[in-house]
Design a protein around this motif. Structure first.
Motif, mmCIF file in Angstrom:
data_model
loop_
_atom_site.group_PDB
_atom_site.id
_atom_site.type_symbol
_atom_site.label_atom_id
_atom_site.label_comp_id
_atom_site.label_asym_id
_atom_site.label_seq_id
_atom_site.Cartn_x
_atom_site.Cartn_y
_atom_site.Cartn_z
ATOM 1 N N MET A 279 -0.988 32.369 -43.608
ATOM 2 C CA MET A 279 -1.154 31.055 -43.040
ATOM 3 C C MET A 279 -1.890 31.094 -41.709
ATOM 4 N N CYS A 280 -2.281 32.249 -41.263
ATOM 5 C CA CYS A 280 -2.992 32.381 -39.999
ATOM 6 C C CYS A 280 -4.432 31.930 -40.178
ATOM 7 N N ILE A 281 -4.941 31.216 -39.176
ATOM 8 C CA ILE A 281 -6.327 30.791 -39.175
ATOM 9 C C ILE A 281 -7.142 31.935 -38.580
ATOM 10 N N SER A 282 -8.333 32.164 -39.122
ATOM 11 C CA SER A 282 -9.136 33.288 -38.643
ATOM 12 C C SER A 282 -9.526 33.103 -37.181
ATOM 13 N N LYS A 283 -9.772 34.207 -36.503
ATOM 14 C CA LYS A 283 -10.105 34.204 -35.081
ATOM 15 C C LYS A 283 -11.446 33.514 -34.832
ATOM 16 N N LYS A 284 -12.347 33.527 -35.827
ATOM 17 C CA LYS A 284 -13.639 32.858 -35.679
ATOM 18 C C LYS A 284 -13.457 31.341 -35.650
ATOM 19 N N THR A 285 -12.543 30.849 -36.466
ATOM 20 C CA THR A 285 -12.302 29.418 -36.558
ATOM 21 C C THR A 285 -11.403 28.923 -35.437
ATOM 22 N N CYS A 286 -10.416 29.730 -35.059
ATOM 23 C CA CYS A 286 -9.409 29.312 -34.087
ATOM 24 C C CYS A 286 -9.210 30.394 -33.031
ATOM 25 N N PRO A 287 -9.547 30.107 -31.780
ATOM 26 C CA PRO A 287 -9.373 31.105 -30.726
ATOM 27 C C PRO A 287 -7.941 31.214 -30.205
ATOM 28 N N VAL A 288 -7.045 30.354 -30.682
ATOM 29 C CA VAL A 288 -5.661 30.326 -30.206
ATOM 30 C C VAL A 288 -4.934 31.584 -30.673
ATOM 31 N N PRO A 289 -4.200 32.259 -29.772
ATOM 32 C CA PRO A 289 -3.422 33.435 -30.196
ATOM 33 C C PRO A 289 -2.441 33.079 -31.318
ATOM 34 N N PHE A 290 -2.132 34.065 -32.142
ATOM 35 C CA PHE A 290 -1.321 33.872 -33.346
ATOM 36 C C PHE A 290 -0.018 33.133 -33.051
ATOM 37 N N ASP A 291 0.719 33.559 -32.028
ATOM 38 C CA ASP A 291 2.022 32.965 -31.728
ATOM 39 C C ASP A 291 1.934 31.544 -31.184
ATOM 40 N N GLN A 292 0.766 31.130 -30.712
ATOM 41 C CA GLN A 292 0.619 29.806 -30.130
ATOM 42 C C GLN A 292 -0.054 28.805 -31.055
ATOM 43 N N GLN A 293 -0.410 29.240 -32.266
ATOM 44 C CA GLN A 293 -0.978 28.304 -33.234
ATOM 45 C C GLN A 293 0.135 27.391 -33.724
ATOM 46 N N PRO A 294 -0.101 26.077 -33.733
ATOM 47 C CA PRO A 294 0.966 25.132 -34.090
ATOM 48 C C PRO A 294 1.648 25.420 -35.428
ATOM 49 N N LEU A 295 0.880 25.801 -36.427
ATOM 50 C CA LEU A 295 1.464 26.090 -37.737
ATOM 51 C C LEU A 295 2.370 27.314 -37.677
ATOM 52 N N ASN A 296 1.961 28.336 -36.938
ATOM 53 C CA ASN A 296 2.793 29.530 -36.795
ATOM 54 C C ASN A 296 4.024 29.253 -35.932
ATOM 55 N N GLU A 297 3.881 28.379 -34.944
ATOM 56 C CA GLU A 297 5.053 27.963 -34.152
ATOM 57 C C GLU A 297 6.053 27.229 -35.036
ATOM 58 N N TYR A 298 5.544 26.414 -35.941
ATOM 59 C CA TYR A 298 6.411 25.705 -36.882
ATOM 60 C C TYR A 298 7.181 26.678 -37.769
ATOM 61 N N PHE A 299 6.471 27.648 -38.356
ATOM 62 C CA PHE A 299 7.143 28.615 -39.228
ATOM 63 C C PHE A 299 8.140 29.467 -38.443
ATOM 64 N N SER A 300 7.797 29.792 -37.219
ATOM 65 C CA SER A 300 8.707 30.562 -36.373
ATOM 66 C C SER A 300 9.982 29.778 -36.079
ATOM 67 N N LEU A 301 9.821 28.501 -35.754
ATOM 68 C CA LEU A 301 10.986 27.661 -35.456
ATOM 69 C C LEU A 301 11.828 27.434 -36.711
ATOM 70 N N LYS A 302 11.159 27.262 -37.841
ATOM 71 C CA LYS A 302 11.859 27.002 -39.098
ATOM 72 C C LYS A 302 12.709 28.197 -39.533
ATOM 73 N N THR A 303 12.289 29.412 -39.181
ATOM 74 C CA THR A 303 13.042 30.599 -39.581
ATOM 75 C C THR A 303 13.983 31.118 -38.492
ATOM 76 N N SER A 304 13.958 30.512 -37.299
ATOM 77 C CA SER A 304 14.868 30.983 -36.244
ATOM 78 C C SER A 304 16.306 30.606 -36.590
ATOM 79 N N TRP A 305 17.252 31.381 -36.125
ATOM 80 C CA TRP A 305 18.654 31.169 -36.512
ATOM 81 C C TRP A 305 19.201 29.858 -35.961
ATOM 82 N N PHE A 306 18.746 29.427 -34.806
ATOM 83 C CA PHE A 306 19.285 28.204 -34.210
ATOM 84 C C PHE A 306 18.714 26.954 -34.872
ATOM 85 N N PHE A 307 17.423 26.937 -35.133
ATOM 86 C CA PHE A 307 16.774 25.744 -35.658
ATOM 87 C C PHE A 307 16.797 25.663 -37.177
ATOM 88 N N SER A 308 17.062 26.757 -37.852
ATOM 89 C CA SER A 308 16.954 26.764 -39.317
ATOM 90 C C SER A 308 18.012 25.898 -39.992
#
Length: 165
Positions: free
Chosen positions: A1-30
């Motif tokens: 689900m990561c966007i390529s670095k050419k298309t998106c310069p945002v670091p992996f952990d700060q991409q909104p979609l990856n932040e969403y997946f991270s929050l969705k799988t965290s123990w507190f928010f899941s």
């Protein structure tokens, strides 16, 4: 689900979609993503845990009260703690939906001093908005409903406590 670095310069952990997946799988928010039955069961188990945990605290504060008043006071304290938990859940999910729905993403390359802005492509914006509106919005609405129920129960408990007193 990561966007390529050419298309998106945002670091992996700060991409909104990856932040969403991270929050969705965290123990507190899941647990806020569970189906309704499991969600209610989880809230009830958290309520019972804190109810038992705070009984000694409430008993140490009040001594000359009836059993019913102590029960109401303990429930009041537990509901305040649950309100704080739900506020944290709401803030986390509302941050994620803001990042998903927004056409502009602010990100930091290596620290707070070098923030950048990325304008999402049409494809990325459409995908993020669909996920935000159809997956995150129901979580936020459920958390808001739970908060309203807890606030009403706190008001009811407060009224009941002073009626009994």
């Amino acid at each position: 689900m990561c966007i390529s670095k050419k298309t998106c310069p945002v670091p992996f952990d700060q991409q909104p979609l990856n932040e969403y997946f991270s929050l969705k799988t965290s123990w507190f928010f899941s647990w806020s993503t569970l189906d309704n039955h499991e969600y209610i069961k989880q809230i009830f188990s958290i309520f019972c845990f804190f109810f038992i945990l705070f009984i000694p605290f409430v008993l140490s504060i009040v001594s000359n009260y009836s059993f019913f008043q102590i029960l109401i006071l303990d429930t009041f304290v537990v509901n305040i703690v649950l309100i704080l938990i739900f506020i944290r859940l709401y803030l986390g999910w509302s941050y994620i939906i803001k990042r998903l729905v927004s056409a502009i993403v602010f990100y930091e390359e290596s620290g707070w001093y070098d923030g950048q802005i990325w304008i999402k492509s049409t494809e990325s914006l459409t995908k993020d908005r669909l996920i935000g509106l159809y997956e995150v919005t129901p979580f936020i609405k459920r958390i808001q409903s739970s908060l309203m129920i807890l606030l009403l129960s706190v008001i009811l408990e407060n009224s009941l406590y002073f009626l009994i007193k």
